[in-house]
Scaffold this motif. Structure first.
Motif, PDB file in Angstrom:
ATOM      1  N   GLU A 160      -2.555 -12.421  20.163  1.00  0.00           N
ATOM      2  CA  GLU A 160      -3.875 -12.442  20.771  1.00  0.00           C
ATOM      3  C   GLU A 160      -3.765 -12.939  22.212  1.00  0.00           C
ATOM      4  OE1 GLU A 160      -6.370 -14.882  18.389  1.00  0.00           O
ATOM      5  OE2 GLU A 160      -6.077 -13.697  16.561  1.00  0.00           O
ATOM      6  N   GLU A 209     -11.447  -6.472  21.256  1.00  0.00           N
ATOM      7  CA  GLU A 209     -10.604  -7.635  21.557  1.00  0.00           C
ATOM      8  C   GLU A 209      -9.183  -7.176  21.886  1.00  0.00           C
ATOM      9  OE1 GLU A 209     -11.552 -10.743  21.824  1.00  0.00           O
ATOM     10  OE2 GLU A 209     -13.634 -10.265  21.295  1.00  0.00           O
ATOM     11  N   TYR A 211      -5.144  -7.271  22.573  1.00  0.00           N
ATOM     12  CA  TYR A 211      -3.992  -7.987  22.027  1.00  0.00           C
ATOM     13  C   TYR A 211      -2.741  -7.200  22.373  1.00  0.00           C
ATOM     14  CZ  TYR A 211      -3.894  -4.458  18.322  1.00  0.00           C
ATOM     15  OH  TYR A 211      -3.819  -3.257  17.642  1.00  0.00           O
TER      16      TYR A 211
END
Length: 225
Positions: A160, A209, A211
């Motif tokens: 992450e 998100e 990553y």
């Protein structure tokens, strides 16, 4: 979401947003191992399969390099990939065939291929048994003296943006030990022209998100006895 669904989602979105040869993406250039494999092909027309062909990152350079009368077949599960492969081939002025198929079930005609390419694709099956079975079908479909050009990722994980490490959301967690066992058994009688290890990183996003998907890879160019 399981690993299979995630792989399909990622590639569908990626091919929708990015063009072949786009700088800053993994579509920018073909693998140098594939280009070196072309130098090992016999003279005259050949038959080449590109498994997990996508939109033509390797299929098109192959088609541009092989002699007239050759067959270059790109195999991919996504209809969008096959559609864009044919579009890109037409724009490049090369002739390719597009086959929509799941690699877990796809079977090459016996001893027809002079070269089988599988770059960052063969590990996208449901389990280790399916991975080994795919390699066996590839070998059965390869002519004596034919070539396999492979890049397989293993020991994959995700990081992450906060630095947290987590297991990769992939079809199955192929390990280096498992890969070595399969390759050493199945390619024991093959001539290994090139064999290298490396690492790779791909920046991805899931649910908005970002990553990094990271892992090790095996690059293998081998000739069937």
């Amino acid at each position: 979401m399981n690993g299979r669904d995630e792989t399909l989602r990622y590639h569908q979105e990626f091919y929708s947003r990015h063009a072949l040869d786009e700088p800053g993406t993994w579509l920018h250039k073909p693998s140098k191992l594939v280009l070196r494999a072309l130098d090992q092909l016999p003279e005259g027309p050949v038959t080449v399969y590109d498994l997990g062909a996508g939109v033509g990152r390797h299929t098109l350079p192959i088609a541009a390099a092989v002699p007239e009368g050759s067959r270059v077949i790109g195999v991919d599960f996504l209809p969008l990939a096959n559609e864009k492969l044919l579009q890109n081939a037409a724009e490049a002025g090369v002739e390719v065939e597009a086959v929509q198929a799941d690699l877990e079930e796809f079977k090459l005609p016996a001893e027809t291929a002079d070269l089988v390419v599988g770059i960052s694709a063969l590990e996208h099956v449901s389990n280790l048994e399916a991975f080994e079975d795919l390699l066996r079908r590839m070998q059965d479909g390869t002519k004596p003296g034919g070539l396999h050009c492979l890049e397989v990722f293993y020991d994959r994980y995700e990081i992450e943006m906060t630095g947290v490490v987590r297991p990769a959301l992939v079809e199955f967690p192929l390990t280096g030990e498992e890969l070595d066992d399969v390759i050493n058994r199945l390619y024991a009688s093959w001539t290994r022209i090139e064999e290298k290890r490396g690492t790779g990183t791909v920046e991805e996003a899931r649910n908005g998100e970002p990553y990094k998907l990271m892992g090790s890879n095996l690059r293998l160019l081998a000739r069937k006895p």
